[in-house]
Structures are given as C-alpha cells and as structure tokens.
Motif scaffolding. Structure first.
Motif, PDB file in Angstrom:
ATOM      1  N   GLU A  24      46.979  50.255  47.956  1.00 46.57           N
ATOM      2  CA  GLU A  24      47.177  49.690  46.621  1.00 46.57           C
ATOM      3  C   GLU A  24      46.691  48.245  46.529  1.00 46.57           C
ATOM      4  OE1 GLU A  24      50.833  49.164  43.426  1.00 46.57           O
ATOM      5  OE2 GLU A  24      51.147  50.294  45.262  1.00 46.57           O
ATOM      6  N   ALA A  25      46.803  47.480  47.618  1.00 42.15           N
ATOM      7  CA  ALA A  25      46.398  46.076  47.603  1.00 42.15           C
ATOM      8  C   ALA A  25      45.902  45.676  48.985  1.00 42.15           C
ATOM      9  CB  ALA A  25      47.555  45.183  47.189  1.00 42.15           C
ATOM     10  N   LEU A  26      45.143  44.607  49.017  1.00 42.97           N
ATOM     11  CA  LEU A  26      44.598  44.090  50.267  1.00 42.97           C
ATOM     12  C   LEU A  26      44.629  42.567  50.207  1.00 42.97           C
ATOM     13  CD1 LEU A  26      43.012  44.639  52.943  1.00 42.97           C
ATOM     14  CD2 LEU A  26      40.937  44.519  51.565  1.00 42.97           C
ATOM     15  N   ARG A  27      45.166  41.948  51.254  1.00 42.51           N
ATOM     16  CA  ARG A  27      45.148  40.490  51.383  1.00 42.51           C
ATOM     17  C   ARG A  27      44.204  40.124  52.512  1.00 42.51           C
ATOM     18  NH1 ARG A  27      51.581  39.122  51.213  1.00 42.51           N
ATOM     19  NH2 ARG A  27      51.843  39.539  49.002  1.00 42.51           N
ATOM     20  N   VAL A  28      43.422  39.084  52.278  1.00 44.21           N
ATOM     21  CA  VAL A  28      42.462  38.622  53.283  1.00 44.21           C
ATOM     22  C   VAL A  28      42.613  37.119  53.428  1.00 44.21           C
ATOM     23  CG1 VAL A  28      40.027  38.477  53.901  1.00 44.21           C
ATOM     24  CG2 VAL A  28      40.854  40.461  52.617  1.00 44.21           C
ATOM     25  N   ARG A  29      42.723  36.665  54.674  1.00 47.82           N
ATOM     26  CA  ARG A  29      42.781  35.224  54.974  1.00 47.82           C
ATOM     27  C   ARG A  29      41.659  34.928  55.954  1.00 47.82           C
ATOM     28  NH1 ARG A  29      46.400  32.465  58.829  1.00 47.82           N
ATOM     29  NH2 ARG A  29      47.224  34.547  59.081  1.00 47.82           N
ATOM     30  N   ILE A  30      40.904  33.886  55.679  1.00 49.45           N
ATOM     31  CA  ILE A  30      39.728  33.532  56.463  1.00 49.45           C
ATOM     32  C   ILE A  30      39.955  32.156  57.095  1.00 49.45           C
ATOM     33  CG2 ILE A  30      37.243  33.052  56.287  1.00 49.45           C
ATOM     34  CD1 ILE A  30      37.982  35.981  55.858  1.00 49.45           C
ATOM     35  N   PRO A  31      39.468  31.960  58.341  1.00 51.20           N
ATOM     36  CA  PRO A  31      39.641  30.659  58.990  1.00 51.20           C
ATOM     37  C   PRO A  31      38.900  29.540  58.272  1.00 51.20           C
ATOM     38  CG  PRO A  31      38.426  32.176  60.417  1.00 51.20           C
ATOM     39  CD  PRO A  31      38.785  32.922  59.180  1.00 51.20           C
ATOM     40  N   ASP A  32      39.254  28.304  58.614  1.00 51.82           N
ATOM     41  CA  ASP A  32      38.620  27.129  58.019  1.00 51.82           C
ATOM     42  C   ASP A  32      37.105  27.208  58.128  1.00 51.82           C
ATOM     43  OD1 ASP A  32      41.084  26.124  57.423  1.00 51.82           O
ATOM     44  OD2 ASP A  32      41.198  24.845  59.182  1.00 51.82           O
ATOM     45  N   GLY A  33      36.444  26.688  57.123  1.00 52.25           N
ATOM     46  CA  GLY A  33      34.985  26.637  57.117  1.00 52.25           C
ATOM     47  C   GLY A  33      34.347  27.779  56.356  1.00 52.25           C
ATOM     48  N   TYR A  34      35.145  28.763  55.939  1.00 51.73           N
ATOM     49  CA  TYR A  34      34.602  29.904  55.199  1.00 51.73           C
ATOM     50  C   TYR A  34      35.516  30.254  54.038  1.00 51.73           C
ATOM     51  CZ  TYR A  34      31.460  30.761  59.070  1.00 51.73           C
ATOM     52  OH  TYR A  34      30.491  30.636  60.021  1.00 51.73           O
ATOM     53  N   TRP A  35      34.950  30.919  53.071  1.00 52.07           N
ATOM     54  CA  TRP A  35      35.688  31.552  51.995  1.00 52.07           C
ATOM     55  C   TRP A  35      35.359  33.033  52.036  1.00 52.07           C
ATOM     56  CZ3 TRP A  35      34.846  28.249  46.965  1.00 52.07           C
ATOM     57  CH2 TRP A  35      35.661  27.119  47.010  1.00 52.07           C
ATOM     58  N   VAL A  36      36.236  33.818  51.481  1.00 54.78           N
ATOM     59  CA  VAL A  36      35.940  35.229  51.286  1.00 54.78           C
ATOM     60  C   VAL A  36      35.877  35.470  49.781  1.00 54.78           C
ATOM     61  CG1 VAL A  36      38.345  35.992  51.351  1.00 54.78           C
ATOM     62  CG2 VAL A  36      36.533  37.586  51.951  1.00 54.78           C
ATOM     63  N   ARG A  37      34.957  36.308  49.402  1.00 52.00           N
ATOM     64  CA  ARG A  37      34.804  36.685  48.002  1.00 52.00           C
ATOM     65  C   ARG A  37      35.071  38.180  47.944  1.00 52.00           C
ATOM     66  NH1 ARG A  37      30.012  37.384  44.212  1.00 52.00           N
ATOM     67  NH2 ARG A  37      30.819  36.521  42.281  1.00 52.00           N
ATOM     68  N   GLY A  38      36.032  38.599  47.126  1.00 53.71           N
ATOM     69  CA  GLY A  38      36.405  40.007  47.100  1.00 53.71           C
ATOM     70  C   GLY A  38      36.655  40.533  45.707  1.00 53.71           C
ATOM     71  N   ASN A  39      36.454  41.844  45.571  1.00 57.02           N
ATOM     72  CA  ASN A  39      36.662  42.530  44.312  1.00 57.02           C
ATOM     73  C   ASN A  39      37.137  43.938  44.647  1.00 57.02           C
ATOM     74  OD1 ASN A  39      36.654  43.243  41.609  1.00 57.02           O
ATOM     75  ND2 ASN A  39      34.483  42.849  41.286  1.00 57.02           N
ATOM     76  N   ALA A  40      38.027  44.496  43.846  1.00 56.49           N
ATOM     77  CA  ALA A  40      38.526  45.849  44.067  1.00 56.49           C
ATOM     78  C   ALA A  40      38.342  46.686  42.803  1.00 56.49           C
ATOM     79  CB  ALA A  40      40.003  45.827  44.445  1.00 56.49           C
TER      80      ALA A  40
END
Length: 78
Positions: A24-40
């Motif tokens: 139903e849902a997804l959480r994403v955490r990325i280390p320093d220096g990057y971003w994550v871009r997401g769409n569902a």
C-alpha cells in the motif's frame, strides 16, 4: 518493521510473493549527498505525482489501495 539497507550498487527487494498481501505504501530514505525521486501508481487513483527528497513516502496509508507500479530515481544533491 526492520529497515533494509544495501551497499553501493546493491539491490533491495520489498513486499511479498505468493502471499496475496498487496503493498500500500513505500518509504525511502537516502544517505547524505543524494535525493530520491519517486512516484506511485495507486489502484483507482492513478499516478500520485513526484515526491523528491532524502526521505519520501509514496502510496497511501489506511485506504486499502494497492500500489500497482513504482518509479524511483536516485538524484545527486547539488
């Protein structure tokens, strides 16, 4: 729920197989220096729109709407 981590170039698989338990849902955490871009793409809703940051959540919570597709991209933070 335990966190899953992978090293550089590593893959992480989430969800279940053969258990008829949709995600139903997804959480994403990325280390320093990057971003994550997401769409569902959510059942009976469609694509939600892009979320961008070092920590994002896509999908729904408590609505019993399945995630049908996910797009994730790792973006260097500048």
């Amino acid at each position: 729920m335990p966190e899953k981590c992978a090293g550089d170039g590593g893959d992480i698989y989430v969800g279940t197989q053969y258990e008829n338990r949709p995600m139903e849902a997804l959480r994403v955490r990325i280390p320093d220096g990057y971003w994550v871009r997401g769409n569902a793409h959510v059942q009976n809703v469609g694509w939600q729109g892009w979320a961008t940051g070092s920590y994002i959540q896509i999908g729904t919570v408590g609505q019993a709407r399945h995630i049908e597709a996910v797009s994730l991209t790792l973006v260097p933070f500048s």
